[in-house]
Design a protein around this motif. Sequence first.
Motif, mmCIF file in Angstrom:
data_model
loop_
_atom_site.group_PDB
_atom_site.id
_atom_site.type_symbol
_atom_site.label_atom_id
_atom_site.label_comp_id
_atom_site.label_asym_id
_atom_site.label_seq_id
_atom_site.Cartn_x
_atom_site.Cartn_y
_atom_site.Cartn_z
ATOM 1 N N GLN A 168 0.845 -1.187 0.000
ATOM 2 C CA GLN A 168 0.000 0.000 0.000
ATOM 3 C C GLN A 168 0.882 1.239 0.000
ATOM 4 O O GLN A 168 1.977 1.233 0.565
ATOM 5 C CB GLN A 168 -0.898 0.013 1.244
ATOM 6 C CG GLN A 168 -1.763 1.271 1.375
ATOM 7 C CD GLN A 168 -2.704 1.167 2.566
ATOM 8 O OE1 GLN A 168 -3.434 0.198 2.702
ATOM 9 N NE2 GLN A 168 -2.662 2.168 3.433
ATOM 10 N N VAL A 195 1.757 3.016 11.201
ATOM 11 C CA VAL A 195 1.644 1.569 11.034
ATOM 12 C C VAL A 195 2.307 0.877 12.223
ATOM 13 O O VAL A 195 3.399 1.268 12.644
ATOM 14 C CB VAL A 195 2.318 1.109 9.724
ATOM 15 C CG1 VAL A 195 2.182 -0.407 9.564
ATOM 16 C CG2 VAL A 195 1.710 1.825 8.526
ATOM 17 N N THR A 215 0.739 -4.259 3.890
ATOM 18 C CA THR A 215 -0.482 -4.013 4.669
ATOM 19 C C THR A 215 -0.851 -5.180 5.571
ATOM 20 O O THR A 215 -1.453 -4.995 6.625
ATOM 21 C CB THR A 215 -1.667 -3.723 3.730
ATOM 22 O OG1 THR A 215 -1.843 -4.849 2.859
ATOM 23 C CG2 THR A 215 -1.405 -2.493 2.901
ATOM 24 N N SER A 216 -0.472 -6.403 5.165
ATOM 25 C CA SER A 216 -0.846 -7.577 5.948
ATOM 26 C C SER A 216 0.114 -8.715 5.646
ATOM 27 O O SER A 216 0.455 -8.966 4.490
ATOM 28 C CB SER A 216 -2.271 -8.007 5.620
ATOM 29 O OG SER A 216 -2.578 -9.244 6.223
#
Length: 388
Positions: free
Chosen positions: A230, A262, A295-296
């Motif tokens: 992202q 984050v 992001t994951s």
Amino acid sequence: MVMAEAAAALVTDVHAQEQGLSEGYKQTEVGPIPDEWQVGYIEDIAIIATGGRNTQDRVDDGHYPFFVRSQKVERINTYSFDGEAVLTAGDGVGTGKIFHYIKGKCDIHQRVYRISDFAEGINGYYFFLYFSANFYGRIMQMTAKSSVDSVRREMIARMPIALPPKSEQEAIASAVFDTEQLIESFESLIAKKRATAQGAMQDLLTGKRRLPGFNEEWSEQPLGVIAPLQRGFDLPNSRLREGPYPVVYSNGIINHHDEFQVKGPGVVTGRSGTLGAVTYVKDNYWPHNTTLWVTSFGQNDPRFIGFLYSWIGFERFASGSGVPTLNRNDAHAFKVRIPPSSDEQKAIAGLLQDIDADISELEKRLAKARQIKQGMMQELLTGKVRFV
């Protein structure tokens, strides 16, 4: 006569004190030096000449070194000089910053100066150290511009050199040479370690080499499923406030901020301009808007993903005719094989991390050795530290 000598010594001492000199030192054209040191001009202690070859005369895997206007030493099958010499570029990009020392057969470009045939009281390697440490400063004082286009012979010829007794020159040269050998040994070891790391990444991240205790079949998945990317978050310098959280740009951690966007751990890579660099962040962080961040991780180990993304090389996903920009869709569609077990991922990441830690420790020791050499040069070439 004795009274006259005593009076002269007294005048000298008073003059030294007025100039803030330590006892046993005198002020000279090259600055304060020990009383028993002398100052000489290069034209009086060596021969200055230029070579006669052109760059196109170089030969791959030639028998002899070929000194051109570059820090890189080329090769050639002829030689026009056999002896001890110091060489510097007469013009080109690195004017005043390129220096070589040779003791043996070589050939020389026509716009490279050769300083050789040193006088009896001169140690050639000491001269190389002093000349390479001071020549650029001298020629910069002789020009009104911010750079030097070319070197005239008189710039070299009339350069003053601090000259200790030859035995002390030899001691200085030997001490610095030993430090340079240590630096070269660190550089060589680091290069070998990096090659080992690259080979280990190639084997471990493709499953070619399996660690003991793991035998599950690896699965093939696109990066967009494994760990999607992202775009980062804008953080103008005007909003930057010193704090504990790293701000990660496309080429690594540049600043720290008092807020984060984050939660760590995280993996960040470049989005435009600097592509291919991957930064693993252990703690909470702020990915700058010039970056892409994961992001994951799903069930995957973040450190393993960091090594995997470094090995993949995101330069392959560059697009655009101007500043290269990473095509995220292409990156997400790219398929790789990974271990299904997070334990195996952690084991692989741990091994690669140990190799990285070894390299990092060697790099610290290399930096320390370079720092020691720089300090030695500053102290020994001015006589602040003596070998007597």
